[in-house]
Design a protein around this motif. Structure first.
Motif, mmCIF file in Angstrom:
data_model
loop_
_atom_site.group_PDB
_atom_site.id
_atom_site.type_symbol
_atom_site.label_atom_id
_atom_site.label_comp_id
_atom_site.label_asym_id
_atom_site.label_seq_id
_atom_site.Cartn_x
_atom_site.Cartn_y
_atom_site.Cartn_z
ATOM 1 N N GLU A 152 5.740 -29.376 15.698
ATOM 2 C CA GLU A 152 4.351 -29.332 15.249
ATOM 3 C C GLU A 152 3.801 -30.750 15.198
ATOM 4 O O GLU A 152 4.502 -31.690 14.811
ATOM 5 C CB GLU A 152 4.231 -28.677 13.871
ATOM 6 N N PHE A 188 0.122 -33.080 14.167
ATOM 7 C CA PHE A 188 -1.061 -33.076 13.304
ATOM 8 C C PHE A 188 -2.000 -34.197 13.730
ATOM 9 O O PHE A 188 -1.559 -35.321 13.974
ATOM 10 C CB PHE A 188 -0.608 -33.294 11.855
ATOM 11 N N SER A 208 -2.474 -39.578 13.532
ATOM 12 C CA SER A 208 -1.627 -38.448 13.924
ATOM 13 C C SER A 208 -0.211 -38.646 13.404
ATOM 14 O O SER A 208 0.205 -39.762 13.107
ATOM 15 C CB SER A 208 -1.603 -38.292 15.440
ATOM 16 N N LEU A 256 5.599 -28.218 9.511
ATOM 17 C CA LEU A 256 5.213 -29.628 9.468
ATOM 18 C C LEU A 256 5.287 -30.043 8.001
ATOM 19 O O LEU A 256 4.352 -29.818 7.233
ATOM 20 C CB LEU A 256 3.798 -29.807 10.018
ATOM 21 N N HIS A 295 -3.706 -29.002 13.806
ATOM 22 C CA HIS A 295 -2.257 -29.057 13.993
ATOM 23 C C HIS A 295 -1.856 -28.008 15.022
ATOM 24 O O HIS A 295 -2.634 -27.118 15.369
ATOM 25 C CB HIS A 295 -1.505 -28.878 12.667
#
Length: 122
Positions: free
Chosen positions: A3, A5, A17, A26, A48
């Motif tokens: 994952e 973000f 990020s 995450l 995400h």
């Protein structure tokens, strides 16, 4: 797969990020919460990835979105990028924002997450 973000600002700029080490979660980090608070006036969207699906928000996503809106004191857009598309929600009255054309950073998020590009049909 993992994952990823992104904090998104004006003009679809990626402001910050990070990434986890799992395709299914995450974990919270102090750095992410610090970045959200530091950039709170510039943030327009939090995005995400769900590299293994679903193309939607999990229960944990829902509770996190509620907390973020309460903490920021304003509505904000949230997105999930999945293998075959992106979904967005504006958390004020739970308005779903349709995605006809993905933002440029969705492809970047897919690559960073280890997903294949979506196969769009005409």
């Amino acid at each position: 797969m993992r994952e990823v973000f992104f904090l998104i600002g004006r003009g679809n700029a990626v402001l910050w990020s990070d990434a986890g080490d799992s395709a299914a979660a995450l974990p919270d980090t102090r750095e992410r919460w610090d970045a959200i608070w530091r950039l709170r006036d510039e943030i327009e969207e939090l995005a995400h990835s769900h590299p293994a699906g679903p193309q939607g928000f999990s229960h944990e996503d829902e509770t996190t979105m509620e907390a973020l809106v309460a903490g920021l004191g304003r509505a904000i857009c949230f997105s999930v990028v999945a293998p075959h598309g992106t979904v967005r929600r504006q958390k004020e009255g739970d308005v779903r924002v349709p995605i006809n054309e993905e933002p440029w950073w969705a492809a970047l998020m897919r690559r960073a997450s280890g997903m294949e590009e979506p196969r769009w049909q005409s």
